[in-house]
Design a protein around this motif. Structure first.
Motif, PDB file in Angstrom:
ATOM      1  N   ALA A   1      -6.449  -9.240  17.435  1.00 18.26           N
ATOM      2  CA  ALA A   1      -5.275  -8.396  17.663  1.00 18.26           C
ATOM      3  C   ALA A   1      -4.058  -9.237  18.036  1.00 18.26           C
ATOM      4  O   ALA A   1      -2.929  -8.945  17.609  1.00 18.26           O
ATOM      5  CB  ALA A   1      -5.575  -7.372  18.757  1.00 18.26           C
ATOM      6  N   TYR A   2      -4.271 -10.280  18.820  1.00 15.37           N
ATOM      7  CA  TYR A   2      -3.169 -11.160  19.227  1.00 15.37           C
ATOM      8  C   TYR A   2      -2.554 -11.861  18.023  1.00 15.37           C
ATOM      9  O   TYR A   2      -1.326 -11.918  17.883  1.00 15.37           O
ATOM     10  CB  TYR A   2      -3.699 -12.187  20.220  1.00 15.37           C
ATOM     11  CG  TYR A   2      -2.702 -13.217  20.674  1.00 15.37           C
ATOM     12  CD1 TYR A   2      -1.616 -12.866  21.464  1.00 15.37           C
ATOM     13  CD2 TYR A   2      -2.851 -14.558  20.325  1.00 15.37           C
ATOM     14  CE1 TYR A   2      -0.704 -13.816  21.897  1.00 15.37           C
ATOM     15  CE2 TYR A   2      -1.942 -15.517  20.747  1.00 15.37           C
ATOM     16  CZ  TYR A   2      -0.874 -15.141  21.540  1.00 15.37           C
ATOM     17  OH  TYR A   2       0.020 -16.090  21.957  1.00 15.37           O
ATOM     18  N   VAL A   3      -3.378 -12.355  17.129  1.00 17.54           N
ATOM     19  CA  VAL A   3      -2.884 -13.064  15.944  1.00 17.54           C
ATOM     20  C   VAL A   3      -2.211 -12.096  14.975  1.00 17.54           C
ATOM     21  O   VAL A   3      -1.081 -12.328  14.519  1.00 17.54           O
ATOM     22  CB  VAL A   3      -4.041 -13.808  15.244  1.00 17.54           C
ATOM     23  CG1 VAL A   3      -3.580 -14.378  13.906  1.00 17.54           C
ATOM     24  CG2 VAL A   3      -4.576 -14.919  16.138  1.00 17.54           C
ATOM     25  N   VAL A   4      -2.880 -11.011  14.668  1.00 16.31           N
ATOM     26  CA  VAL A   4      -2.355 -10.074  13.674  1.00 16.31           C
ATOM     27  C   VAL A   4      -1.109  -9.364  14.209  1.00 16.31           C
ATOM     28  O   VAL A   4      -0.156  -9.111  13.462  1.00 16.31           O
ATOM     29  CB  VAL A   4      -3.445  -9.066  13.272  1.00 16.31           C
ATOM     30  CG1 VAL A   4      -2.892  -8.042  12.284  1.00 16.31           C
ATOM     31  CG2 VAL A   4      -4.646  -9.789  12.660  1.00 16.31           C
TER      32      VAL A   4
ATOM     33  N   LYS B   1      -3.671  -4.422  22.442  1.00 14.97           N
ATOM     34  CA  LYS B   1      -5.109  -4.710  22.404  1.00 14.97           C
ATOM     35  C   LYS B   1      -5.399  -6.187  22.643  1.00 14.97           C
ATOM     36  O   LYS B   1      -6.509  -6.539  23.056  1.00 14.97           O
ATOM     37  CB  LYS B   1      -5.685  -4.307  21.044  1.00 14.97           C
ATOM     38  CG  LYS B   1      -5.627  -2.818  20.746  1.00 14.97           C
ATOM     39  CD  LYS B   1      -6.150  -2.531  19.341  1.00 14.97           C
ATOM     40  CE  LYS B   1      -6.059  -1.051  18.998  1.00 14.97           C
ATOM     41  NZ  LYS B   1      -6.522  -0.791  17.603  1.00 14.97           N
ATOM     42  N   GLY B   2      -4.409  -7.032  22.367  1.00 13.40           N
ATOM     43  CA  GLY B   2      -4.633  -8.472  22.437  1.00 13.40           C
ATOM     44  C   GLY B   2      -4.205  -9.124  23.727  1.00 13.40           C
ATOM     45  O   GLY B   2      -4.137 -10.352  23.808  1.00 13.40           O
ATOM     46  N   ARG B   3      -3.924  -8.347  24.757  1.00 15.39           N
ATOM     47  CA  ARG B   3      -3.404  -8.930  26.003  1.00 15.39           C
ATOM     48  C   ARG B   3      -4.400  -9.884  26.668  1.00 15.39           C
ATOM     49  O   ARG B   3      -4.003 -10.846  27.304  1.00 15.39           O
ATOM     50  CB  ARG B   3      -3.038  -7.817  26.981  1.00 15.39           C
ATOM     51  CG  ARG B   3      -1.815  -7.034  26.556  1.00 15.39           C
ATOM     52  CD  ARG B   3      -1.168  -6.393  27.761  1.00 15.39           C
ATOM     53  NE  ARG B   3      -0.891  -4.984  27.534  1.00 15.39           N
ATOM     54  CZ  ARG B   3      -0.168  -4.226  28.343  1.00 15.39           C
ATOM     55  NH1 ARG B   3       0.300  -4.741  29.455  1.00 15.39           N
ATOM     56  NH2 ARG B   3       0.046  -2.961  28.087  1.00 15.39           N
TER      57      ARG B   3
ATOM     58  N   HIS C   1       5.615 -17.450  21.921  1.00 16.69           N
ATOM     59  CA  HIS C   1       5.083 -16.552  20.917  1.00 16.69           C
ATOM     60  C   HIS C   1       5.583 -15.131  21.201  1.00 16.69           C
ATOM     61  O   HIS C   1       5.930 -14.806  22.335  1.00 16.69           O
ATOM     62  CB  HIS C   1       3.552 -16.573  20.921  1.00 16.69           C
ATOM     63  CG  HIS C   1       2.967 -17.849  20.406  1.00 16.69           C
ATOM     64  ND1 HIS C   1       3.349 -19.090  20.860  1.00 16.69           N
ATOM     65  CD2 HIS C   1       2.006 -18.082  19.456  1.00 16.69           C
ATOM     66  CE1 HIS C   1       2.665 -20.035  20.225  1.00 16.69           C
ATOM     67  NE2 HIS C   1       1.858 -19.452  19.368  1.00 16.69           N
ATOM     68  N   ILE C   2       5.600 -14.307  20.193  1.00 20.38           N
ATOM     69  CA  ILE C   2       6.012 -12.918  20.376  1.00 20.38           C
ATOM     70  C   ILE C   2       4.849 -12.155  20.979  1.00 20.38           C
ATOM     71  O   ILE C   2       3.870 -11.840  20.302  1.00 20.38           O
ATOM     72  CB  ILE C   2       6.452 -12.281  19.050  1.00 20.38           C
ATOM     73  CG1 ILE C   2       7.646 -13.030  18.468  1.00 20.38           C
ATOM     74  CG2 ILE C   2       6.800 -10.810  19.253  1.00 20.38           C
ATOM     75  CD1 ILE C   2       8.085 -12.526  17.098  1.00 20.38           C
ATOM     76  N   GLY C   3       4.948 -11.886  22.257  1.00 15.86           N
ATOM     77  CA  GLY C   3       3.967 -11.057  22.933  1.00 15.86           C
ATOM     78  C   GLY C   3       4.389  -9.601  22.907  1.00 15.86           C
ATOM     79  O   GLY C   3       5.350  -9.210  22.231  1.00 15.86           O
TER      80      GLY C   3
END
Length: 523
Positions: free
Chosen positions: A147-150, A226-228, A239-241
């Motif tokens: 989720a973090y990458v996508v 979801k990627g936190r 990075h864009i969080g």
């Protein structure tokens, strides 16, 4: 010819010849190694890292003039130079002078100027993240890591289409008139990985492009939530969080006239992001560190290999350390400077009494001038306060909206001017130009935003969406060389719908893409 399509697909070879080692992090397209890289989140992040690296790197997006083409910070500076508040005292070495004097549109036949730079860079970033998005359904790794990458891939794509729409089309909504132009032509849309067989798409409408932006950034926010708890983030601000994605959403909503969407996104950053409004110490240190608690997103430039030397933001903006800024000092518009009260700490960002360059900027400085170091700041929480305040004031659906706007302004301004008080202001009136003053609360919000984000945000983005014109005058600091050059080219910025603010599509795209021809060119 297939120059434009092929140039995106064959970027890996170009990088080998013209870019720093960090640029080689781009995933190779149409290759087995690229497919392998994207099978797992732990390796797919390398492609995302390469995109971020290129967003601060000069020397790959054009064939020349690279010292004014170093990614996001350069585009923000160019948009500032095209607007009303950042004044270039002179031509200097020539960098950004074409943007400042509106002498760029005729250069669309060359791969060395702004049209090609912006078009090529953003479509290259889109091409790379499209591969990541395509690989998402089968990508291995924990749910949070994938989720973090996508999520970042979708956010980057949304940002790129917002960039392209800003540069290559008129704004979709004129807030002054309350009118939209959704049917006007914007830019082509690509949503899957391209190959050597990919055909060129026609120009989509503004409605289609902004629908794409909205869907992508909402998908990004969903993924990034979801990627936190991912295991891949080592330097979140580079990075864009989640909160940077919400910031991008707020920008798109402002352009669309979606006040409720802009308010909700910006307010969530304020309430949940854990950022703090910058203090005087944060504001007067050169604006060069991601470590400050008010910074949401930027580029870390902490070692010499990451620095761009002369091809860097601070080389153009650090007026105290020479480099390009010495020969082309950046000044603040005198009228805007005089809108600050005598107790505003931001006055320290400029020197109105400099003998050679009155109103010269001192806001930005290298953190280490000998090594050309200094982080680039792409987004700060203060922007979210001004966005939320403007959007709240304009909203017809938010109970108590006027006082909400006032409270937001009082909060952000408390660290800037102890005597500031928005409670006595009201109204939505704006002048026909950005220096026609009305005294309204909306105007005050925008004035404080202009002062705060001078040199770092891309002021023309706001000018266009607000529906105001720009009245450049010698009395405000604009040089005779600038004004006479604009006059010779019949540039009239007082017209808020002018195509002077819209770049011409590169000739390579017209030649390569059978679905975009000369009749599709911008005026």
């Amino acid at each position: 010819m297939k120059k434009a399509i092929y140039s995106i697909i064959s970027f890996a070879a170009l990088a080998l010849a013209s870019c720093s080692q960090s640029m080689l992090d781009f995933s190779p397209t149409d290759s087995g190694s690229g497919d392998e890289m994207l099978k797992s989140a732990s390796t797919a992040i390398t492609s995302i890292n390469g995109v971020y690296s290129s967003m601060r790197t000069a020397g790959w997006s054009t064939t020349a003039n690279t010292h004014q083409c170093f990614g996001i910070a350069a585009y923000n500076l160019a948009l500032d130079a095209m607007a009303d508040d950042l004044v270039m005292q002179g031509q200097g070495n020539g960098w950004f002078w074409g943007d400042h004097t509106y002498n760029v549109k005729s250069n669309y036949t060359s791969s060395a100027f702004r049209s090609y730079d912006v078009w090529y860079a953003n479509y290259k970033w889109i091409a790379n993240v499209n591969y990541v998005i395509d690989a998402a359904p089968a990508m291995a790794g924990s749910e949070a890591d994938v989720a973090y990458v996508v999520g970042q891939a979708y956010a980057i794509r949304a940002l790129c289409y917002l960039n392209l729409a800003t540069w290559f089309s008129r704004t979709p909504y004129n807030a002054m008139r309350g009118t939209a132009r959704w049917d006007e032509a914007c830019v082509p849309i690509y949503t899957t990985g391209t190959s050597i067989k990919t055909g060129g798409q026609p120009r989509a409408t503004l409605r289609q492009v902004y629908d794409r932006i909205d869907e992508d950034i909402d998908t990004a926010i969903e993924y990034l939530e979801k990627g936190r708890e991912n295991s891949l983030a080592t330097a979140n601000k580079t990075h864009i969080g989640l909160y940077a994605a919400l910031g991008i959403k707020s920008r798109a909503c402002l352009a669309e006239g979606d006040w409720d969407g802009a308010y909700t996104a910006a307010k969530r950053v304020i309430d949940q992001g854990g950022y703090a409004v910058g203090t005087k110490a944060d504001l007067t240190g050169g604006m060069n560190s991601l470590d400050k608690s008010n910074v949401i997103w930027g580029a870390s430039i902490q070692i010499a290999d990451q620095a761009g030397g002369y091809a860097s933001f601070f080389a153009h903006m650090d007026n105290q350390q020479g480099a390009y800024a010495e020969s082309a000092p950046k000044l603040i518009n005198k009228q805007l400077y005089n809108r600050m009260s005598s107790t505003d700490v931001r006055r320290d960002w400029w020197d109105p009494n400099d003998k050679e360059s009155p109103y010269i900027g001192k806001k930005f400085a290298f953190s280490n001038v000998a090594s050309w170091l200094g982080d680039y700041l792409y987004m700060r929480v203060e922007e979210m306060y001004f966005t939320a305040a403007e959007a709240a004031l304009r909203s017809e659906n938010l109970p108590g909206n006027v006082q909400i706007a006032r409270d937001l302004m009082n909060t952000v301004m408390a660290e800037r001017d102890p005597k500031y008080n928005a409670n006595y202001r009201s109204g939505l009136n704006l002048g026909a130009t950005t220096t026609t003053w009305t005294g309204s609360l909306l105007e005050d919000i925008l004035i404080q935003r202009r002062i705060e984000l001078w040199g770092e945000y891309g002021r023309l983005f706001d000018v266009r969406r607000l529906g105001q014109g720009i009245d450049r005058r010698a009395d405000d600091g604009f040089s005779e060389e600038c004004l006479s050059g604009m006059s010779r080219r019949n540039v009239d910025l007082t017209k808020p719908d002018t195509y002077d603010w819209v770049l011409t599509i590169p000739q390579d795209e017209l030649d390569a893409n059978p679905n975009i021809n000369e009749e599709d060119q911008n005026p």
